[in-house]
Design a protein around this motif. Structure first.
Motif, PDB file in Angstrom:
ATOM      1  N   LYS A 184       0.846  -1.206   0.000  1.00  0.00           N
ATOM      2  CA  LYS A 184       0.000   0.000   0.000  1.00  0.00           C
ATOM      3  C   LYS A 184       0.877   1.250   0.000  1.00  0.00           C
ATOM      4  CE  LYS A 184      -0.337   0.356   5.046  1.00  0.00           C
ATOM      5  NZ  LYS A 184      -1.215   0.503   6.214  1.00  0.00           N
ATOM      6  N   ASP A 185       0.269   2.399  -0.353  1.00  0.00           N
ATOM      7  CA  ASP A 185       0.952   3.688  -0.325  1.00  0.00           C
ATOM      8  C   ASP A 185       0.449   4.450   0.908  1.00  0.00           C
ATOM      9  OD1 ASP A 185       2.497   5.939  -1.732  1.00  0.00           O
ATOM     10  OD2 ASP A 185       0.516   6.825  -1.461  1.00  0.00           O
ATOM     11  N   GLY A 186       1.340   4.880   1.768  1.00  0.00           N
ATOM     12  CA  GLY A 186       0.924   5.580   2.989  1.00  0.00           C
ATOM     13  C   GLY A 186       0.269   4.615   3.960  1.00  0.00           C
ATOM     14  N   ASN A 187      -0.794   5.083   4.633  1.00  0.00           N
ATOM     15  CA  ASN A 187      -1.459   4.258   5.653  1.00  0.00           C
ATOM     16  C   ASN A 187      -2.756   3.619   5.174  1.00  0.00           C
ATOM     17  OD1 ASN A 187       0.421   4.818   7.796  1.00  0.00           O
ATOM     18  ND2 ASN A 187      -0.471   6.862   7.938  1.00  0.00           N
ATOM     19  N   ASN A 188      -3.522   4.375   4.347  1.00  0.00           N
ATOM     20  CA  ASN A 188      -4.888   3.926   4.014  1.00  0.00           C
ATOM     21  C   ASN A 188      -5.012   3.428   2.580  1.00  0.00           C
ATOM     22  OD1 ASN A 188      -5.441   5.058   6.509  1.00  0.00           O
ATOM     23  ND2 ASN A 188      -6.360   6.911   5.651  1.00  0.00           N
TER      24      ASN A 188
END
Ligand SMILES: [Ca+2]
Length: 213
Positions: A68-72
């Motif tokens: 994933k990119d970032g957290n969400n």
């Protein structure tokens, strides 16, 4: 030598003309969520228009998914969708590349990315627009994997000057599960013939300047 320098200049023009088109909340990092938390309140996903407004059928998730990119990430169940109509419009003789990550939250599933021209976007559905391109991928791994959707505009046509909409939908196949999307990016690059024309224009300008000197 001069031709060599002109070729380098032409290359520089081509690179500098790759245009990143702005997408609001493109990586679904708004809202900020605690680890493992979901966002699927009746409120629309920030920056995006979506079909379901009261249930768990689409939303944003702070997941542990690999890649994933970032957290969400964003998720959609079955044929629920989310979409965004951009302030940019389609320009003639451009190659548009929609890059995104896609994964699954469990079980077999598939998701679709779409590029639309014009129309009105309401609750994740485009009415009166034209679907220009779509890409449906069945997921066989739990990771967030990169995919691309490419569309080249012709020199003229009804889509030129129309607003761009990017849209993502869950599977339409009964029994399949949630699909995930993340890190949505859209770039526009002039077609090679346009770049050649621009290069010819630069050469003509250089010749004119030399003639004046
Ligand atoms: Ca993200």
């Amino acid at each position: 030598m001069r031709l060599f320098i002109a070729c380098i200049a032409l290359g520089a023009v081509a690179v500098s003309h790759a245009q990143a088109i702005s997408i609001t909340n493109h990586s679904f990092e708004d809202p900020t969520l605690g680890s493992g938390s979901f966002f699927y309140s009746p409120t629309q996903m920030p920056g995006w228009s979506s079909t379901a407004t009261g249930g768990a059928d689409r939303g944003i998730w702070n997941t542990t998914a690999t890649g994933k990119d970032g957290n969400n990430i964003a998720f959609a169940y079955r044929n629920n969708a989310f979409a965004q109509q951009l302030s940019d419009v389609f320009v003639a003789n451009r190659t548009y590349t929609l890059d995104y990550l896609q994964g699954r939250t469990g079980g077999t599933t598939r998701g679709t990315a779409e590029l639309w021209a014009g129309g009105t976007l309401t609750n994740g559905v485009v009415s009166g627009g034209t679907l220009l391109a779509s890409n449906t991928v069945q997921m066989s791994s739990g990771t967030m994997d990169p995919f691309s959707l490419v569309y080249s505009t012709p020199g003229s046509g009804s889509m030129i000057g129309q607003p761009i909409t990017v849209r993502f939908t869950g599977t339409t196949v009964s029994g399949e599960s949630y699909v995930s999307f993340d890190n949505v990016r859209l770039n526009a690059v002039p077609e090679p013939m346009t770049m050649v024309a621009m290069g010819a224009g630069l050469l003509a300008l250089a010749r004119r300047r030399r003639a004046r000197a």
